[in-house]
Design a protein around this motif. Structure first.
Motif, PDB file in Angstrom:
ATOM      1  N   SER A 183      -6.078  -3.549   2.918  1.00 41.01           N
ATOM      2  CA  SER A 183      -7.420  -3.227   4.377  1.00 41.01           C
ATOM      3  C   SER A 183      -7.576  -5.630   3.772  1.00 41.01           C
TER       4      SER A 183
ATOM      5  N   PRO B  20       0.303  -0.726  -0.563  1.00 40.71           N
ATOM      6  CA  PRO B  20       0.512  -0.349  -0.082  1.00 40.71           C
ATOM      7  C   PRO B  20       0.862   1.032   0.029  1.00 40.71           C
ATOM      8  N   TRP B  21       0.452   2.520   0.412  1.00 39.74           N
ATOM      9  CA  TRP B  21       0.891   3.826  -0.253  1.00 39.74           C
ATOM     10  C   TRP B  21       0.996   4.063   1.498  1.00 39.74           C
TER      11      TRP B  21
ATOM     12  N   ARG C 210      -9.615  10.577  -0.764  1.00 38.95           N
ATOM     13  CA  ARG C 210      -9.794   9.391   0.133  1.00 38.95           C
ATOM     14  C   ARG C 210     -10.272   9.309   1.410  1.00 38.95           C
TER      15      ARG C 210
ATOM     16  N   SER D 197      -3.638  -8.098  -9.631  1.00 43.33           N
ATOM     17  CA  SER D 197      -3.209  -8.955  -9.272  1.00 43.33           C
ATOM     18  C   SER D 197      -4.326 -10.147  -9.426  1.00 43.33           C
TER      19      SER D 197
ATOM     20  N   GLU E 203     -11.934   1.289  11.517  1.00 44.82           N
ATOM     21  CA  GLU E 203     -10.330   2.039  11.767  1.00 44.82           C
ATOM     22  C   GLU E 203     -10.811   3.078  10.314  1.00 44.82           C
TER      23      GLU E 203
END
Ligand code: NAD
Length: 479
Positions: free
Chosen positions: A231, A152-153, A333, A214, A384
Motif C-alpha cells: 500500500s 504482499p499476499w 480485513r 522492515s 482503492e
C-alpha cells in the motif's frame, strides 16, 4: 489443524530453520478461517544472520558470470514447472485463489525467472568518445549490493519472483520478507533455487512482525537497497526509513485505482468479456485491477447489464473445488473493507446491481459486486477497493473522462476501449498511469516494465527497466 499444507521455515544462509526457540504465528486458510500451519518468526539474531549472509555471499555471487547465474535461475524455473501442482495447492490453501489461477501464477513465475535470467546477460555498458587523445571513457553497470525486499499476499509467487530473479540475475543478493499470511509460495521459490545450486546466503527468506522486521533490515549496514510492493501508506513509511538509513535506493510498487474508459464506438461485448475477467481475477485483489468504469452515456446501460450478467456467472467457493472461478478474499480485513465501501457508496446514491454482501458463515467470501451510477464523492471512487467490486459511472465527453480518470493521486494502470485510432492515440498520451491497456488487458508481462506514477510509486520491475533497479552506474576514465 489440517496438516496437508506442510511445514513452514525461515531460510537463512542456506539453512531451513523451524519454530524451535522462536515465536510463531498461525497461517489461516481464507476459505475456512482455520489455522493450517505455524510460521516461525525470525529473531533479531536471525535477521542479523540473514543480512550478514547476504553480504558475505554478495562478494562471491557478483563475480559469478552472468551466463552461469542465468543457467542456474533457468534451472530453478524448470523445477518450478515440474513442481507446479504441489506449489499451486499450497498457494490456494494460504491465499484462497482458485487452483487454476494459482497454477497459472506458478507458470508465470517460471516465465519471469527465464526472461530475467537472460536479461541479466544483457546488462551492457557503453564506451563514450573521450575529449582527450589516449583516454577511454567507459560506463559500466554493477550490482547495487544486498537488497531487502518486502512483498504482499495477493500474488505470493509472482511479486517475489520479479524481485528475486532480477536481483540474482544482476549479481545482487537478497533478504526477503514476504507476507506472513502467504508464506509457503516464496519458500517454494527459494527451494527451487537451492535445488538448482544457489550458493548459501544469496537468497534469505525471513518472517516476523512486518514493522519490526522492515525497520531492522532497512537499518542494517549491509543492506544497500530496498524494494517494496504494497500500500502507498506503508511504502511512504519504508521510503522514509530507507532515506534515514543512509539514502538507500528504493523501488516502490504501490497502490492504484485503475480507471476504465469505455467509449460509445467500442466493441462493448468484447470490453465486458475482457474486463469482467480482469476485474474478478484473484477476487479483485490486484493492484492493476480495473475498478472505476467510466462509460460513455449512449452505451452505459448496455455495459452495466452485460457486466452484471458476467459477474452473476462467477462461481464463488473454495479455490480447491472444481468449477470455482473466484475464491475467498485473502483475509477478514478485506471483507470488512468491502462492506464499509459498499455501504458508503449506497449512502451516496449508488445502485447495487449485483452482489454487495459477504457470503456464507465461514471463510472470507464476498460476492462479485457491481455498483452502478456511483458518484465521484463516494469513498470507493477515491480509495482503492482491492476486492471484487466494480463501480460504474457515465460520462459525456473525452475531456470529462480524462479529467475524472486522472483526478486521483494514483497512477498505476488505466484501460480504455474504443474503435477509433485517433481516440486511442489521444488516450495513450492523456492518461496519467504507468501502464495503459487499450482494447486489451496485457499490461503486465515479464517483457514489459511494470510500475506507477504519482503516489503509485517509482521504479520499474520487468522488462529491461526492471534490471536497472538492481544496478548502479560507474564511469571509468582510463588512459
Ligand atoms: P497494509 O497496508 O497493512 O499492508 C500491505 C502490505 O505491506 C502487506 O503485505 C503487509 O505485510 C506489508 N506491511 C505492512 N506494514 C509493513 C511494514 N511496516 N514494513 C514492511 N511491510 C509492511 O494492508 P493490508 O490489509 O495487508 O492490505 C491492504 C491494502 O494494501 C490494500 O487495500 C491495497 O491498497 C494494498 N496492497 C497492495 C498490493 C499491491 O500489489 N500493490 C498488495 C497487497 C496490498
Amino acid at each position: 489443524m489440517d496438516r496437508s499444507y506442510g511445514d513452514l521455515h525461515l531460510f537463512i544462509d542456506g539453512e531451513w530453520l523451524g519454530p524451535e526457540g522462536r515465536t510463531t504465528e498461525d497461517v489461516l486458510n481464507p476459505a475456512t478461517g482455520e489455522a493450517i500451519a505455524a510460521l516461525p518468526h525470525a529473531t533479531k539474531a536471525d535477521l542479523d544472520h540473514a543480512s550478514a549472509a547476504a553480504a558475505r555471499a554478495f562478494a562471491e555471487w557478483r563475480k559469478v558470470p552472468a551466463f552461469d547465474r542465468a543457467k542456474l535461475i533457468r534451472k530453478a524455473a524448470d523445477l518450478l514447472r515440474e513442481r507446479a501442482n504441489g506449489i499451486a495447492r499450497r498457494m490456494t490453501l494460504e491465499q484462497g485463489k482458485p487452483l487454476a489461477e494459482a497454477l497459472q501464477e506458478v507458470f508465470i513465475s517460471a516465465d519471469i525467472f527465464d526472461y530475467t535470467a537472460d536479461e541479466g546477460r544483457r546488462t551492457y555498458g557503453r564506451i563514450v568518445p573521450a575529449r582527450m587523445p589516449g583516454v577511454r571513457w567507459m560506463v559500466t553497470k554493477e550490482p547495487v549490493g544486498p537488497v531487502a525486499a518486502f512483498t504482499p499476499w495477493n500474488f505470493p509467487a509472482v511479486i517475489p519472483a520479479r524481485k528475486i530473479s532480477a536481483a540474482l540475475a544482476t549479481g545482487c543478493t537478497m533478504v526477503i520478507k514476504p507476507s506472513e499470511e502467504t508464506p509457503a509460495s516464496v519458500l517454494e521459490l527459494a527451494r527451487a533455487l537451492q535445488d538448482a545450486g544457489l550458493p548459501k546466503g544469496v537468497l534469505n527468506v525471513v518472517y516476523g512482525v512486518p514493522s519490526e522486521v522492515s525497520e531492522h533490515l532497512i537499518a542494517a549496514p549491509e543492506i544497500r537497497k530496498i524494494t517494496f510492493t504494497g500500500s502507498t501508506g506503508v511504502g511512504q513509511h519504508l521510503a522514509v526509513l530507507a532515506a534515514k538509513a543512509g539514502v538507500k535506493r528504493a523501488t516502490m510498487e504501490l497502490g492504484g485505482h485503475a480507471p476504465v474508459l469505455i467509449f460509445d464506438d467500442a466493441d462493448v461485448d468484447a470490453a465486458i468479456a475482457v474486463m469482467a475477467g480482469a476485474k474478478y481475477r484473484n477476487a479483485g485483489q490486484v493492484c492493476v485491477s480495473p475498478t472505476r468504469f467510466f462509460v460513455q452515456e449512449a452505451v452505459h446501460d448496455r455495459f452495466v447489464e452485460g457486466f452484471t450478467k458476467a459477474a452473476a456467472a462467477i462461481r464463488t467457493g473454495n479455490g480447491l473445488d472444481d468449477g470455482v472461478t473466484m475464491g475467498p478474499l485473502a483475509n477478514d480485513r478485506r471483507v470488512g473493507a468491502m462492506e464499509r465501501l459498499v455501504a458508503d457508496a449506497v449512502s451516496h446514491g449508488a445502485e447495487i446491481r449485483q452482489g454487495g454482501e459477504a457470503l456464507g458463515n465461514r471463510g472470507y467470501f464476498f460476492a462479485p459486486t457491481v455498483l452502478a451510477n456511483v458518484p465521484d464523492t463516494a469513498r470507493i471512487m477515491i480509495e482503492e477497493p482491492f476486492g471484487p467490486v466494480a463501480v460504474t459511472s457515465s460520462f459525456a465527453t473525452f475531456d470529462e473522462a480524462i479529467a475524472r480518470a486522472n483526478r486521483l493521486p494514483f497512477g498505476l494502470a488505466a484501460y480504455a476501449f474504443t474503435r477509433s485510432t485517433r481516440i486511442a492515440a489521444d488516450l495513450g498520451d492523456a492518461l496519467e498511469a504507468g501502464m495503459v491497456g487499450i482494447n486489451n488487458p496485457f499490461i503486465n508481462m515479464p517483457e514489459t516494465p511494470f510500475g506507477g506514477v504519482k503516489q503509485s510509486g517509482y521504479g520499474s520491475e520487468g522488462g529491461t527497466e526492471g534490471m536497472d533497479a538492481y544496478l548502479v552506474t560507474k564511469t571509468i576514465s582510463q588512459s
